[in-house]
Design an enzyme around this catalytic site. Structure first.
Site, PDB file in Angstrom:
ATOM      1  CG  ASP A 123      -1.997   1.007   1.148  1.00 33.88           C
ATOM      2  OD1 ASP A 123      -1.750   2.092   0.586  1.00 33.88           O
ATOM      3  OD2 ASP A 123      -3.093   0.757   1.658  1.00 33.88           O
TER       4      ASP A 123
ATOM      5  CE1 TYR B  89      -9.076   5.648   0.793  1.00 34.82           C
ATOM      6  CE2 TYR B  89     -10.222   3.965  -0.465  1.00 34.82           C
ATOM      7  CZ  TYR B  89      -9.049   4.594  -0.099  1.00 34.82           C
ATOM      8  OH  TYR B  89      -7.868   4.169  -0.614  1.00 34.82           O
TER       9      TYR B  89
HETATM   10  P1  NAD Z   1      -7.409   9.578   2.698  1.00 38.70           P
HETATM   11  O1  NAD Z   1      -6.041  10.064   2.424  1.00 38.70           O
HETATM   12  O2  NAD Z   1      -8.305   9.262   1.553  1.00 38.70           O
HETATM   13  O3  NAD Z   1      -8.172  10.663   3.617  1.00 38.70           O
HETATM   14  C1  NAD Z   1      -7.594  11.176   4.791  1.00 38.70           C
HETATM   15  C2  NAD Z   1      -8.663  11.302   5.856  1.00 38.70           C
HETATM   16  O4  NAD Z   1      -9.524  12.425   5.591  1.00 38.70           O
HETATM   17  C3  NAD Z   1      -9.578  10.099   5.972  1.00 38.70           C
HETATM   18  O5  NAD Z   1      -9.450   9.561   7.271  1.00 38.70           O
HETATM   19  C4  NAD Z   1     -10.963  10.664   5.714  1.00 38.70           C
HETATM   20  O6  NAD Z   1     -11.964  10.025   6.486  1.00 38.70           O
HETATM   21  C5  NAD Z   1     -10.787  12.105   6.119  1.00 38.70           C
HETATM   22  N1  NAD Z   1     -11.808  13.036   5.610  1.00 38.70           N
HETATM   23  C6  NAD Z   1     -12.405  13.089   4.392  1.00 38.70           C
HETATM   24  N2  NAD Z   1     -13.295  14.112   4.318  1.00 38.70           N
HETATM   25  C7  NAD Z   1     -13.255  14.746   5.513  1.00 38.70           C
HETATM   26  C8  NAD Z   1     -13.941  15.875   6.055  1.00 38.70           C
HETATM   27  N3  NAD Z   1     -14.832  16.556   5.336  1.00 38.70           N
HETATM   28  N4  NAD Z   1     -13.648  16.245   7.321  1.00 38.70           N
HETATM   29  C9  NAD Z   1     -12.744  15.550   8.057  1.00 38.70           C
HETATM   30  N5  NAD Z   1     -12.055  14.480   7.604  1.00 38.70           N
HETATM   31  C10 NAD Z   1     -12.317  14.069   6.349  1.00 38.70           C
HETATM   32  O7  NAD Z   1      -7.413   8.313   3.631  1.00 38.70           O
HETATM   33  P2  NAD Z   1      -6.237   7.320   4.029  1.00 38.70           P
HETATM   34  O8  NAD Z   1      -5.362   7.940   5.014  1.00 38.70           O
HETATM   35  O9  NAD Z   1      -5.601   6.843   2.780  1.00 38.70           O
HETATM   36  O10 NAD Z   1      -7.010   6.108   4.708  1.00 38.70           O
HETATM   37  C11 NAD Z   1      -8.396   6.050   4.882  1.00 38.70           C
HETATM   38  C12 NAD Z   1      -8.783   4.775   5.604  1.00 38.70           C
HETATM   39  O11 NAD Z   1      -8.359   3.606   4.928  1.00 38.70           O
HETATM   40  C13 NAD Z   1      -8.207   4.645   6.990  1.00 38.70           C
HETATM   41  O12 NAD Z   1      -9.180   4.093   7.832  1.00 38.70           O
HETATM   42  C14 NAD Z   1      -7.121   3.675   6.867  1.00 38.70           C
HETATM   43  O13 NAD Z   1      -6.852   3.016   8.090  1.00 38.70           O
HETATM   44  C15 NAD Z   1      -7.744   2.748   5.870  1.00 38.70           C
HETATM   45  N6  NAD Z   1      -6.689   1.984   5.242  1.00 38.70           N
HETATM   46  C16 NAD Z   1      -6.818   0.632   5.128  1.00 38.70           C
HETATM   47  C17 NAD Z   1      -5.784  -0.102   4.556  1.00 38.70           C
HETATM   48  C18 NAD Z   1      -5.848  -1.580   4.418  1.00 38.70           C
HETATM   49  O14 NAD Z   1      -6.549  -2.242   5.148  1.00 38.70           O
HETATM   50  N7  NAD Z   1      -5.119  -2.144   3.442  1.00 38.70           N
HETATM   51  C19 NAD Z   1      -4.660   0.531   4.092  1.00 38.70           C
HETATM   52  C20 NAD Z   1      -4.575   1.905   4.219  1.00 38.70           C
HETATM   53  C21 NAD Z   1      -5.610   2.622   4.785  1.00 38.70           C
END
Ligand code: NAD
Length: 362
Positions: A128, A224
């Protein structure tokens, strides 16, 4: 099978898609590995280290007959045109962002795997790239904020009086946001975070941060966030505006996949903040969470500094590359075995990452 490691051409890009360690592992899978001369230098890996690992050096762009090409950012269209017909290209390719590149990829009939499109399943975690690079970005964003801030982050008790800790707010608690919370905490700040995904409360609290409840919950598909409705957005805005009057530093990390960054911090909110406050907007790349963010610039708006740094992961090129290179190795290991290329299209990691996606049968 021959793998080529490209020297990055994007301005300011310091990362590299393979390290001497991952080159060794590719060799162990029966691949021959070519490294474009100087590819790793900006990330701390000299040519000789790749040679010592068993790779061979080639001039950047010279006669390209590799079967698999690995990179960080997508090469220019002209470079893509030099690749072998039908070769496999792996990187953070973002093919839909640039027609010229997309056409070049198609005219060379490349098998294109934009790693940012990997499904975020448990099995995909080791590949990832969004996560591995976001961690560095969140870390650096806080250090930039600390650098720009005219205050200490930690509380200090000195003979010249007591200094209150900085109040830091992290907007968005995904991978980058959580690393930003952890980093601010280590620097001694009083940290709060919020997100629209309710499960982030526990994650924020487990890092010693406080969850700022703005009364909006918008979990979407695949773990997401989804875009907020107008009413939800208004509610979030009203509560936030009041709260920001007492915040010293904001680090913005909120994103919604495939969309411009949500606009969360308005001009009026910035104008309501204390002079000397700092906003670092890591979402600048997709337009910014703050209305005043100018991507790539640091501006002063009525005493509040608003910074929109780009490609923060590249600032930490050594570790960002080490992690990225392992992600790439794990991904290409899905189809390089015993020196042979073999794609199992029943494997959802390959099928769902491939670009363009075949039209769905649904
Ligand atoms: P991202 O970069 O897409 O977004 C960053 C954060 O912004 C997210 O947490 C999202 O909920 C938040 N956000 C969006 N709109 C918003 C708003 N209006 N106000 C406040 N916050 C807002 O997300 P990311 O960091 O890539 O990861 C998102 C999720 O995916 C997390 O829960 C992460 O743990 C999960 N994830 C899972 C895996 C896996 O299982 N392979 C890997 C990576 C991430």
């Amino acid at each position: 099978v021959k793998v080529r490691v490209l020297k990055e051409s994007a301005p300011g890009e310091r990362r590299v898609a393979a390290t001497p360690e991952t080159v060794k592992k590719l060799l162990a899978r029966g691949a021959a590995v070519e490294i474009e001369s100087g590819a790793g230098l900006a990330a701390g890996f000299v040519d000789q280290a790749y040679v010592d690992a068993g790779g061979s050096l080639v001039d950047a762009g010279a006669g390209d007959d590799a079967d698999v090409i690995v990179c960080v950012q997508a090469p220019q269209a002209a470079r893509l045109q030099q690749l072998k017909t039908g070769a496999t290209l792996v990187g953070m390719l973002n093919p839909d962002a640039d027609d010229g590149r997309a056409q070049a990829m198609q005219s060379r009939q490349l098998a294109v795997f934009p790693l940012e499109k990997l499904p975020r399943t448990t099995r995909a975690q080791a590949m990832d790239v969004l996560s591995s690079q976001a961690g560095m970005a969140g870390y650096k964003a806080v250090l930039i904020a600390a650098q720009l801030a005219p205050r200490f982050f930690p509380m200090l008790t000195t003979a010249a009086g007591t200094i209150r800790p900085s109040r830091v707010l992290i907007v968005g608690a995904g991978v980058a946001g959580l690393q930003a919370i952890a980093t601010s905490k280590r620097l001694g700040a009083q940290v709060e975070g919020f997100d629209v995904r309710p499960e982030t409360r526990e994650q924020i609290e487990s890092l010693g941060g406080k969850f700022l409840d703005l009364g909006v919950s918008a979990a979407g598909e695949g773990g997401y966030a989804r875009q907020l409705t107008e009413e939800e957005r208004a509610e979030q805005q009203a509560r936030l505006a009041e709260h920001l009057k007492s915040v010293d530093v904001i680090v913005c990390t909120a994103a919604v996949p495939g969309r411009p960054a949500p606009k969360i911090i308005s001009r009026a909110m910035v104008e309501g903040m204390k002079p000397g406050s700092v906003i670092v907007d890591l979402a600048a790349e997709t337009g910014g969470n703050c209305e005043l963010t100018e991507p790539g610039q640091t501006i002063d708006h009525k005493g509040v500094v608003v910074s929109g740094p780009l490609n923060l992961a590249s600032m930490g090129a050594v570790h960002a590359s080490e992690m990225y290179a392992r992600n790439v190795l794990n991904f290409v290991s899905l189809f390089i075995n015993d020196g042979q290329l073999a794609f199992d299209w029943d494997d959802e990691l390959l099928a769902r990452t491939r670009w363009p996606q075949p039209p769905s049968s649904a």
